[in-house]
Write a protein that holds these residues in place. Structure first.
Motif, mmCIF file in Angstrom:
data_model
loop_
_atom_site.group_PDB
_atom_site.id
_atom_site.type_symbol
_atom_site.label_atom_id
_atom_site.label_comp_id
_atom_site.label_asym_id
_atom_site.label_seq_id
_atom_site.Cartn_x
_atom_site.Cartn_y
_atom_site.Cartn_z
ATOM 1 N N SER A 57 90.499 8.653 36.822
ATOM 2 C CA SER A 57 90.165 8.961 38.420
ATOM 3 C C SER A 57 89.882 7.768 38.861
ATOM 4 N N VAL A 58 90.750 6.827 38.787
ATOM 5 C CA VAL A 58 90.560 5.343 39.771
ATOM 6 C C VAL A 58 90.328 5.745 41.092
ATOM 7 N N LYS A 59 89.397 5.106 41.672
ATOM 8 C CA LYS A 59 89.030 5.579 43.040
ATOM 9 C C LYS A 59 89.546 4.337 43.938
ATOM 10 N N GLY A 60 90.138 3.367 43.526
ATOM 11 C CA GLY A 60 90.752 2.544 44.598
ATOM 12 C C GLY A 60 90.085 1.096 44.857
ATOM 13 N N THR A 61 89.192 0.777 43.836
ATOM 14 C CA THR A 61 88.881 -0.692 43.750
ATOM 15 C C THR A 61 88.958 -1.312 42.774
ATOM 16 N N PRO A 62 89.069 -2.539 42.665
ATOM 17 C CA PRO A 62 89.496 -3.425 41.690
ATOM 18 C C PRO A 62 88.169 -3.209 40.384
ATOM 19 N N ILE A 63 86.913 -2.846 40.857
ATOM 20 C CA ILE A 63 85.878 -2.617 39.793
ATOM 21 C C ILE A 63 86.243 -1.265 39.250
ATOM 22 N N SER A 64 86.555 -0.184 39.886
ATOM 23 C CA SER A 64 86.738 0.992 39.321
ATOM 24 C C SER A 64 87.913 1.132 38.413
ATOM 25 N N LEU A 65 89.256 0.117 38.640
ATOM 26 C CA LEU A 65 90.506 -0.046 38.102
ATOM 27 C C LEU A 65 89.969 -0.744 36.642
ATOM 28 N N ALA A 66 89.011 -1.962 36.690
ATOM 29 C CA ALA A 66 88.794 -2.512 35.654
ATOM 30 C C ALA A 66 87.815 -1.779 34.460
ATOM 31 N N ALA A 67 86.909 -0.770 35.156
ATOM 32 C CA ALA A 67 86.233 0.182 34.363
ATOM 33 C C ALA A 67 87.195 1.255 33.686
ATOM 34 N N ALA A 68 88.153 1.624 34.558
ATOM 35 C CA ALA A 68 89.218 2.654 33.934
ATOM 36 C C ALA A 68 89.957 2.054 32.878
ATOM 37 N N ARG A 69 90.127 0.872 32.913
ATOM 38 C CA ARG A 69 91.099 0.281 31.789
ATOM 39 C C ARG A 69 90.287 0.028 30.690
ATOM 40 N N ALA A 70 88.861 -0.264 30.830
ATOM 41 C CA ALA A 70 88.103 -0.602 29.687
ATOM 42 C C ALA A 70 87.885 0.517 28.688
ATOM 43 N N GLU A 71 87.530 1.675 29.435
ATOM 44 C CA GLU A 71 87.578 2.965 29.101
ATOM 45 C C GLU A 71 88.731 3.445 28.112
ATOM 46 N N ALA A 72 89.841 3.268 28.936
ATOM 47 C CA ALA A 72 91.165 3.705 28.338
ATOM 48 C C ALA A 72 91.298 2.911 27.108
ATOM 49 N N ALA A 73 90.851 1.546 26.984
ATOM 50 C CA ALA A 73 91.514 0.620 25.855
ATOM 51 C C ALA A 73 90.697 1.162 24.691
ATOM 52 N N ARG A 74 89.562 1.617 24.853
ATOM 53 C CA ARG A 74 88.871 2.325 23.704
ATOM 54 C C ARG A 74 89.194 3.684 23.183
ATOM 55 N N LYS A 75 90.113 4.256 23.991
ATOM 56 C CA LYS A 75 90.475 5.522 23.443
ATOM 57 C C LYS A 75 91.908 5.402 22.847
ATOM 58 N N LEU A 76 92.504 4.434 23.056
ATOM 59 C CA LEU A 76 93.713 4.423 22.251
ATOM 60 C C LEU A 76 93.527 3.577 21.052
ATOM 61 N N PRO A 77 93.342 3.993 19.806
ATOM 62 C CA PRO A 77 93.333 3.017 18.585
ATOM 63 C C PRO A 77 94.477 2.133 18.346
ATOM 64 N N VAL A 78 94.034 1.054 17.813
ATOM 65 C CA VAL A 78 95.167 0.192 17.147
ATOM 66 C C VAL A 78 95.994 0.960 15.932
ATOM 67 N N ASP A 79 97.011 1.190 15.937
ATOM 68 C CA ASP A 79 97.885 1.825 14.654
ATOM 69 C C ASP A 79 98.884 0.990 14.153
ATOM 70 N N ARG A 80 98.540 0.124 13.085
ATOM 71 C CA ARG A 80 99.156 -0.816 12.570
ATOM 72 C C ARG A 80 100.776 -0.382 12.074
ATOM 73 N N THR A 81 100.561 0.696 11.608
ATOM 74 C CA THR A 81 101.822 1.843 11.116
ATOM 75 C C THR A 81 103.059 1.716 12.125
ATOM 76 N N LYS A 82 102.615 1.749 13.494
ATOM 77 C CA LYS A 82 103.853 1.383 14.408
ATOM 78 C C LYS A 82 104.453 0.071 14.405
ATOM 79 N N TYR A 83 103.991 -0.811 13.865
ATOM 80 C CA TYR A 83 104.459 -2.198 14.102
ATOM 81 C C TYR A 83 105.625 -2.253 13.490
ATOM 82 N N LYS A 84 106.885 -3.066 13.938
ATOM 83 C CA LYS A 84 107.925 -3.246 13.420
ATOM 84 C C LYS A 84 108.242 -4.395 12.885
#
Length: 1017
Positions: A380-407
């Motif tokens: 729910s990005v609300k339209g400010t750089p601050i909220s976008l930064a917060a949203a990306r920081a939250e999203a970054a932690r939710k998607l784990p690094v999966d080394r098995t997908k590397y080629k």
């Protein structure tokens, strides 16, 4: 384009009226065609050899605007605006306007019609209007949008449009994902947007044949406009200008300047053929768009549109008119001859890899199932750089690094497929693996690329077979690796493109290493420098620390990969599967960090710092590191002998004072003598229980007049000079260049100062005779001179500026001896015939105040009683009360905010300024007070360095910048060019703060040429 089920061409029956809060995107189509053409490599349609690189770049840009923009900033209204090929009102005003522009390249001309077809395929307005340039239409639409409460985003980086920027009108460079607002315009022109036309009228524009005033460039023009307010006032008062040449040029060319202003001023009152309301964005006919893209053979983009629209592309026939080139001129013979050599359609491997960018922070993967949710959409990005930064920081932690997908990429075809995807994406992360810490002599063992989270690969190039590479019997290279020369040749166009963003981490190392292999990496981003610009002094900027902090991810440790001790492996001996996990993870994490940190730069107002002080310096330093500097080994050899004799003499004196044999290099024995046997004051013990004999402890004792610690310091100093410089420097000479190449670290200090290592050339003492002797060993090559250009008393000048001390500012403006003036103010002694001792005391106070010197320290430095030193300091603050006010205000600000700011907006963080430990707190207070001065000085020389090469090239000078040592730059200059080079260097350095900051205190740069560094300094 909201994600809905596809529908037919859905032009609304009723026009959607513009309302407050809408986003009007205005694409400078004519400019973008040329940018796309020059940014992308030749891409030829396989079926007929037609050149289509600009068409592909244009289509990617349109898709990005419609699909990949953050949800809070997607266009509600959008138009692509072109120049119409006919005379405009400007040609009538000035017939030579744009008269000398070269014709378009032969292989671009056929693409003009296809690009207009592309715009229509996207079902977007394709606008042009007789008698006006595209810029005039953009100006009119932007004005109207602002008046009606909407924001206008001009998709262009053209400087001519910067006059339109306001708080409601910004520019957006899609190729570099860069916003241009008021601050960025001021940085470029030195004036706010509303004054840009005044500056352009004076400076002119050779590209458009705008005459301007001869001899006046952007910097001078901005200074004049800042001083006089506007062009007309300046021209009326031109007779007041002191510089004769400038005065005469303005008087003689006043009418040219007035005409130039009319040429560059955009007309924002055009009677528009197409009203703004009719630019409303709507869902295009997806089948029509796919038909066009198939005809152009843009496989990856076709697949993206089809996936998004839930259409099977095999059910759509390619558009016959576009396929046959009916709307394009015939390709030139050169284009036809090129055939499909660089065809846009990917290989089967590329098709398999597809567009699975996994772009967690922008659009979803092209292969995502219909209706797949974007993670930052859910935030729910609300339209400010601050909220976008917060949203990306939250999203970054939710998607784990999966080394098995590397080629692991083992064939040239596979690599080319990744390269095509990187071209298509327009940005990727890169990290090259080396076999040494010296980029000048490293082999490239492999290269990792990342296009999104978990979408990364590793390209092994020089791994050895298991068990190989040690001892006499080398087992040779491991199988199934691409030849390094072939891989680098394939990557070179991508890496050298100015239109594809390469993201690295300490990317300068890679840039130097790749340059050694004939590749000049262009358009760089550096995630480490983003972190540094945001958090200097606050957090570690190591990759593993940032991954842990921002992603919650523990990376593979290098030591776990290669081992340690006798069994430590070179990276070329690491098994390829393990190297893939390790290297691709680095590229993956770099990509994620970049996406996470970039919005923070905007949100925390550090984007200008990053874009002007950090990013541009990477390439400058990479070139300096590769140039290196020559040394005279014979001078160093003689000095080593001298230093050895001096060390032996001082050691004998130490033994005599001690009264017993001791090992001078043993801190324990020294501590026992100093604090045990001699009973000197101030002793403290380390965690091991031994007495501390640190430099600080010995300095304090030496300042109190104790001979033994003074001799220890002397012995340590000469021994260090011998081991660190005279003995070690010859070992750093490069076997091919025969020069010494240092390495600079940009993210190493809190204040923005650079540091240098391997070897460290910034710590050679300059105030001691022995240190100056070492500098004599740095020499110019035959036929050249070394030029040293040094800021004179820059931190004192900045103190006068920032603390606003009128008497000091006037003294610098009058060119007075600042130390003599200070002595006169403090002690009432006339400047004329002032005793040297009185001036020396004032000098010690002037410099000491900057670094927070205490009465105790000043007393020891001057050899006076502490009470007298305390009285000097008190009197100094009484005479210059603004300095105390500056120090108090800076300390209070830092206590409240945790950081101080330089004149250029750099934040230097001192979180321990509120520490409970009094000594830690006091240290941070002194550091914070000095940081505003030292940091501003560091920013100024960074700005000078980023401008220097262009300034020299503009004057056709071949001088090369070799070293930076804090406030000093060292160049190597041909003998015959020395006289012409010195004023250029001085001018660039003195004007470096401009246009971001207009100092009222002049900067002075002393520049001299000689055969060696010491004589030049």
């Amino acid at each position: 384009m909201p994600k809905t089920a596809p529908k037919a061409a859905a032009k609304p029956d009723a026009v959607k009226s513009l309302k407050k809060g809408d986003h009007v995107f205005l694409v400078d189509g004519s400019s973008y065609i040329f940018r796309a053409y020059h940014a992308l490599p030749p891409l030829n349609r396989k079926s007929d050899g037609l050149q289509v690189n600009a068409v592909l770049g244009f289509c990617n840009m349109l898709w990005k605007l419609l699909r990949d923009m953050p949800e809070d900033n997607r266009p509600t209204h959008l138009a692509i605006i072109f120049d119409k090929s006919e005379i405009t009102f400007r040609n009538k005003l000035y017939p030579d306007y744009k008269a000398h522009r070269p014709p378009a390249p032969d292989d671009l001309i056929p693409q003009f019609g296809l690009i207009r077809d592309a715009v229509r395929a996207f079902d977007l307005p394709c606008l042009e209007q007789g008698g006006f340039e595209a810029d005039d239409l953009i100006a009119t639409y932007a004005r109207e949008a602002g008046e009606r409460g909407a924001t206008a985003i001009i998709v262009s980086s053209d400087k001519d449009l910067m006059q339109l920027v306001t708080d409601k009108v910004t520019m957006y460079d899609t190729m570099k994902d860069r916003r241009i607002g008021i601050a960025e315009v001021i940085e470029k022109f030195g004036v706010p947007p509303e004054k840009v036309v005044e500056v352009q009228a004076l400076a002119g524009d050779s590209t458009d044949n705008v005459p301007g005033v001869p001899g006046i460039g952007i910097k001078t023009a901005a200074q004049l406009i800042v001083e006089y307010g506007d062009l007309e006032t300046l021209l009326k008062r031109a007779g007041e200008i002191k510089q004769p040449k400038r005065r005469e040029a303005l008087i003689e060319n006043a009418e040219k300047a007035r005409i130039s202003r009319k040429l560059v001023l955009l007309d924002d009152k055009v009677a528009l053929d197409v009203p703004l309301d009719e630019l409303a964005v709507h869902e295009p006919d997806a089948r029509k768009l796919i038909a066009f893209l198939k005809a152009m053979e843009f496989s990856t983009l076709t697949r993206r549109v089809a996936d998004y629209s839930q259409i099977d592309p095999s059910d759509v026939e390619a558009d016959a008119a576009s396929k046959s080139g009916a709307n394009a001129a015939s390709p030139s013979p050169a284009a036809a001859k090129a055939g499909g050599a660089n065809a846009a359609s990917p290989s089967p491997a590329a098709a398999k890899a597809g567009g699975a960018t996994g772009d967690l922070f922008a659009s979803p993967p092209a292969t995502a199932k219909p209706g797949a949710d974007r993670q930052d959409k859910a935030a729910s990005v609300k339209g400010t750089p601050i909220s976008l930064a917060a949203a990306r920081a939250e999203a970054a932690r939710k998607l784990p690094v999966d080394r098995t997908k590397y080629k692991t990429v083992r064939s040239l075809d596979e690599l080319k497929a990744w390269i095509i995807r990187a071209w298509d994406a327009g940005t990727f992360a890169i990290d090259a693996q080396a076999n040494t810490d010296d980029p000048m002599q490293s082999d490239i063992i492999g290269i990792a690329l990342a296009l999104g989270p978990n979408d990364a690969c590793y390209v092994p190039l020089a791994h050895k077979q298991s068990g190989g590479g040690a001892g006499l019997f080398d087992a040779g290279l491991a199988p199934d690796q691409i030849k390094a020369a072939d891989a680098l040749a394939a990557l070179k166009p991508l890496l050298e493109s100015a239109g594809v963003l390469k993201i690295g981490f300490n990317i300068k190392f890679n840039a130097v290493m790749l340059a050694q292999h004939g590749i000049t990496v262009r358009d760089l981003d550096d995630a480490q420098l983003m972190s540094y610009a945001l958090d200097a002094g606050r957090n570690s900027h190591a990759l593993d620390a940032l991954a842990e902090r921002w992603l919650g991810h523990a990376m593979i440790a290098y030591g776990d990969l290669v081992g340690s001790g006798k069994n430590k492996l070179g990276f070329d001996q690491v098994a390829i599967d393990r190297a893939t996990e390790y290297s691709a993870e680095i590229a993956d994490v770099i990509w994620r960090l970049s996406r996470l940190l970039k919005p923070r730069l905007v949100a925390e107002h550090m984007n200008v710092v990053y874009e002007t002080l950090e990013r541009p310096l990477v390439s400058v330093l990479a070139r300096m590191e590769r140039r290196g500097i020559s040394i005279d080994r014979q001078v160093l050899s003689r000095l080593s002998g001298e230093f050895a004799q001096t060390a032996a003499r001082v050691e004998a004196e130490i033994q005599e004072i001690a009264g017993e044999p001791i090992n001078v290099g043993s801190p324990k024995q020294l501590g026992d003598i100093i604090f045990g046997k001699m009973g000197l004051p101030g002793g403290s013990k380390t965690k091991t229980g031994a007495w501390s004999t640190s430099a600080q402890v010995l300095d304090e004792l030496a300042e109190q007049g104790h001979e033994f610690p003074k001799k220890i310091l002397e012995w340590r100093q000469v021994s260090k000079l011998k081991s660190t410089y005279t003995d070690a420097l010859p070992e750093y000479v490069h076997p091919q260049t025969h020069r010494v190449h240092t390495t600079y670290a940009l993210a190493a200090t809190t204040t923005g100062r650079l540091s240098s290592n391997e070897p460290n050339l910034q710590n050679i003492p300059v105030r001691t005779e022995d240190g100056r002797k070492i500098r004599r060993a740095f020499v110019a090559t035959p036929g050249h001179k070394l030029v040293s250009a040094d800021y004179s008393q820059i931190e004192l000048r900045l103190l006068a500026e920032i603390a606003d001390i009128p008497v000091l500012k006037q003294a610098f403006r009058d060119g007075l001896d600042i130390h003599a003036m200070t002595a006169s103010e403090m002690f009432g002694v006339p400047i004329k015939d002032m005793p040297s001792e009185v001036r020396r005391r004032a000098k010690a106070i002037n410099f000491g105040i900057i670094y927070g010197i205490s009465a105790f320290g000043l007393a020891n430095q001057l050899g006076i009683a502490r009470e007298e030193a305390s009285a000097y300091i008190k009197k100094y603050f009484e005479r210059f009360p603004g300095i105390r006010a500056y120090m108090d205000a800076t300390r209070d600000f830092c206590r409240a905010n945790g950081y101080v700011e330089t004149l250029f907006g750099r934040k230097c963080h001192y979180p321990d300024i509120r520490a409970s430990n009094a000594s830690h707190r006091a240290f941070n207070e002194r550091a914070a007070i000095n940081a505003r001065l030292q940091g501003s000085a560091a920013d100024i020389i960074r700005r000078a360095m980023t401008r220097m090469e262009d300034a020299l090239a503009e004057k056709n000078l071949s001088a090369q910048m070799l070293l930076q040592v804090h406030d000093e730059l060292i160049f190597e200059v041909p003998d015959k060019e020395v006289a012409a080079t010195l004023p250029v260097v001085q001018h660039v350095m003195q004007d470096a703060p401009f246009p971001a900051v207009l100092l009222s205190v002049p900067l002075q740069v002393d520049a001299r040429a000689a055969n060696n560094w010491d004589e030049a300094h």
